[in-house]
Design an enzyme around this catalytic site. Structure first.
Site, PDB file in Angstrom:
ATOM      1  N   ASP A  49     -22.296  31.964 -68.252  1.00 48.20           N
ATOM      2  CA  ASP A  49     -23.746  32.118 -68.216  1.00 48.20           C
ATOM      3  C   ASP A  49     -24.475  30.843 -68.643  1.00 48.20           C
ATOM      4  O   ASP A  49     -23.866  29.892 -69.141  1.00 48.20           O
ATOM      5  CB  ASP A  49     -24.179  33.300 -69.101  1.00 48.20           C
ATOM      6  CG  ASP A  49     -23.489  33.306 -70.470  1.00 48.20           C
ATOM      7  OD1 ASP A  49     -22.896  32.281 -70.847  1.00 48.20           O
ATOM      8  OD2 ASP A  49     -23.566  34.335 -71.165  1.00 48.20           O
ATOM      9  N   ASP A  56     -25.010  43.757 -79.447  1.00 50.78           N
ATOM     10  CA  ASP A  56     -25.398  44.968 -78.711  1.00 50.78           C
ATOM     11  C   ASP A  56     -24.347  45.346 -77.654  1.00 50.78           C
ATOM     12  O   ASP A  56     -24.592  46.197 -76.809  1.00 50.78           O
ATOM     13  CB  ASP A  56     -26.776  44.790 -78.060  1.00 50.78           C
ATOM     14  CG  ASP A  56     -26.810  43.627 -77.055  1.00 50.78           C
ATOM     15  OD1 ASP A  56     -25.753  42.971 -76.841  1.00 50.78           O
ATOM     16  OD2 ASP A  56     -27.884  43.375 -76.482  1.00 50.78           O
ATOM     17  N   GLU A  72     -26.667  42.544 -70.528  1.00 47.86           N
ATOM     18  CA  GLU A  72     -27.242  43.353 -71.596  1.00 47.86           C
ATOM     19  C   GLU A  72     -27.009  44.840 -71.322  1.00 47.86           C
ATOM     20  O   GLU A  72     -26.700  45.231 -70.187  1.00 47.86           O
ATOM     21  CB  GLU A  72     -28.750  43.071 -71.687  1.00 47.86           C
ATOM     22  CG  GLU A  72     -29.101  41.625 -71.998  1.00 47.86           C
ATOM     23  CD  GLU A  72     -28.846  41.250 -73.460  1.00 47.86           C
ATOM     24  OE1 GLU A  72     -28.048  41.936 -74.142  1.00 47.86           O
ATOM     25  OE2 GLU A  72     -29.441  40.257 -73.921  1.00 47.86           O
TER      26      GLU A  72
HETATM   27  C1  GLP Z   1     -24.246  34.863 -76.306  1.00 50.65           C
HETATM   28  C2  GLP Z   1     -23.323  34.598 -75.124  1.00 50.65           C
HETATM   29  C3  GLP Z   1     -22.165  35.566 -75.100  1.00 50.65           C
HETATM   30  C4  GLP Z   1     -21.526  35.629 -76.484  1.00 50.65           C
HETATM   31  C5  GLP Z   1     -22.532  36.122 -77.484  1.00 50.65           C
HETATM   32  C6  GLP Z   1     -21.972  36.305 -78.887  1.00 50.65           C
HETATM   33  O1  GLP Z   1     -25.150  35.862 -76.058  1.00 50.65           O
HETATM   34  N1  GLP Z   1     -24.010  34.664 -73.875  1.00 50.65           N
HETATM   35  O2  GLP Z   1     -21.220  35.144 -74.119  1.00 50.65           O
HETATM   36  O3  GLP Z   1     -20.413  36.473 -76.452  1.00 50.65           O
HETATM   37  O4  GLP Z   1     -23.572  35.153 -77.521  1.00 50.65           O
HETATM   38  O5  GLP Z   1     -22.192  35.164 -79.665  1.00 50.65           O
HETATM   39  P1  GLP Z   1     -21.421  34.804 -81.010  1.00 50.65           P
HETATM   40  O6  GLP Z   1     -20.038  34.493 -80.591  1.00 50.65           O
HETATM   41  O7  GLP Z   1     -22.128  33.599 -81.526  1.00 50.65           O
HETATM   42  O8  GLP Z   1     -21.518  36.008 -81.870  1.00 50.65           O
END
Ligand code: GLP
Length: 258
Positions: free
Chosen positions: A67, A136, A143
């Site tokens: 993404d 979430d 989402e």
């Molecule tokens: C972002 C990314 C996700 C990732 C998530 C969790 O939203 N688009 O791919 O899994 O963050 O982030 P973290 O690993 O910092 O908790």
């Protein structure tokens, strides 16, 4: 679904890195799906170490990121292209022309997303997709209520996700409201999925994704439909799992077999 619980983040990252390194040794032109966020950082550090110390060779590997934020140029400090460049790509011997991240500045989103999907197909599909999980339950930026059949497309970010990710920006106001993300259908087509989750604040959502019903309210639960999906988690993230003893036994058996 396989669940591997490790005592620490470092050990969990090592297990994930070993799986990727093993696949790369079997197939040097591996197609790797990559994720951003703080979770995969230790995995990238471990892969960099394997590259430097054991010569793990990325020269024929192709990568596709899940993404990107809409509206951020590739060199913006919080863009995912920049994140990958700084934390991984610049430290290994990947061919820069073989690293793909959705373009957050594209003028034609529909066309760009279609081309991203076509590019994945033309490379033979993703062999291993690395995933984190949002608080979430999102994977990529899919989402809650994302279609479980969705393809790469633009998506509005949930407020909780914007707040969670605000730490990478100067202020919450600067966090974009939109993104481009591979769809859940796209992710499910990869041959293997490795989802990493660390810390107590992921415990509830990990248990829901692994042991709860499949629902678009917890997008990661769609991985229950995947034939080769592993959750690799540390102790705090495993705290709410009911079948913990079973997972430990199954992993011990896997080690015996390897
Ligand atoms: C972002 C990314 C996700 C990732 C998530 C969790 O939203 N688009 O791919 O899994 O963050 O982030 P973290 O690993 O910092 O908790």
């Amino acid at each position: 679904m396989t669940v591997i619980v490790q005592p620490t983040i470092a050990e969990a990252a090592r297990v994930a890195a070993q799986k990727i390194a093993q696949a790369m040794r079997k197939k040097p032109n591996l197609v790797l799906g990559l994720a951003t966020g703080s979770t995969p950082l230790r995995l990238y550090e471990e892969l960099i170490r394997l590259h430097k110390e054991t010569g793990l060779d990325f020269s024929r590997v192709t990568t596709f990121n899940l993404d990107e934020y809409l509206g951020l140029p590739p060199d913006h400090p919080a863009s995912y292209r920049r994140f990958m460049q700084d934390n991984f790509f610049s430290k290994i011997n990947l061919n820069p022309n073989h690293t793909f991240v959705p373009d957050g500045l594209t003028q034609d989103i529909t066309r760009h997303c279609r081309e991203y999907e076509a590019l994945i197909k033309s490379c033979g599909g993703i062999d291993i997709q690395v995933l984190g999980i949002g608080s979430d339950g999102h994977i990529g930026f899919n989402e809650p209520t994302s279609s479980l059949a969705s393809r790469t497309r633009d998506k509005a970010l949930a407020e909780q996700t914007r707040r969670d990710n605000a730490r990478f920006f100067a202020s919450l106001d600067e966090v974009p409201h939109g993104c481009i993300t591979m769809g859940i259908g796209t992710i499910l087509e990869s041959r293997k999925c490795l989802l990493l989750a660390f810390g107590q604040n992921k415990a509830r959502v990990v248990a829901e994704a692994v042991e709860g019903p499949v629902t678009s309210m917890i997008p990661a639960s769609a991985l229950q439909f995947h034939a080769d999906a592993s959750f690799i988690v540390d102790e705090p993230a495993a705290a709410n799992l009911k079948l913990r003893a079973y997972y430990d036994q199954a992993f011990a058996n896997e080690l015996l077999g390897s």
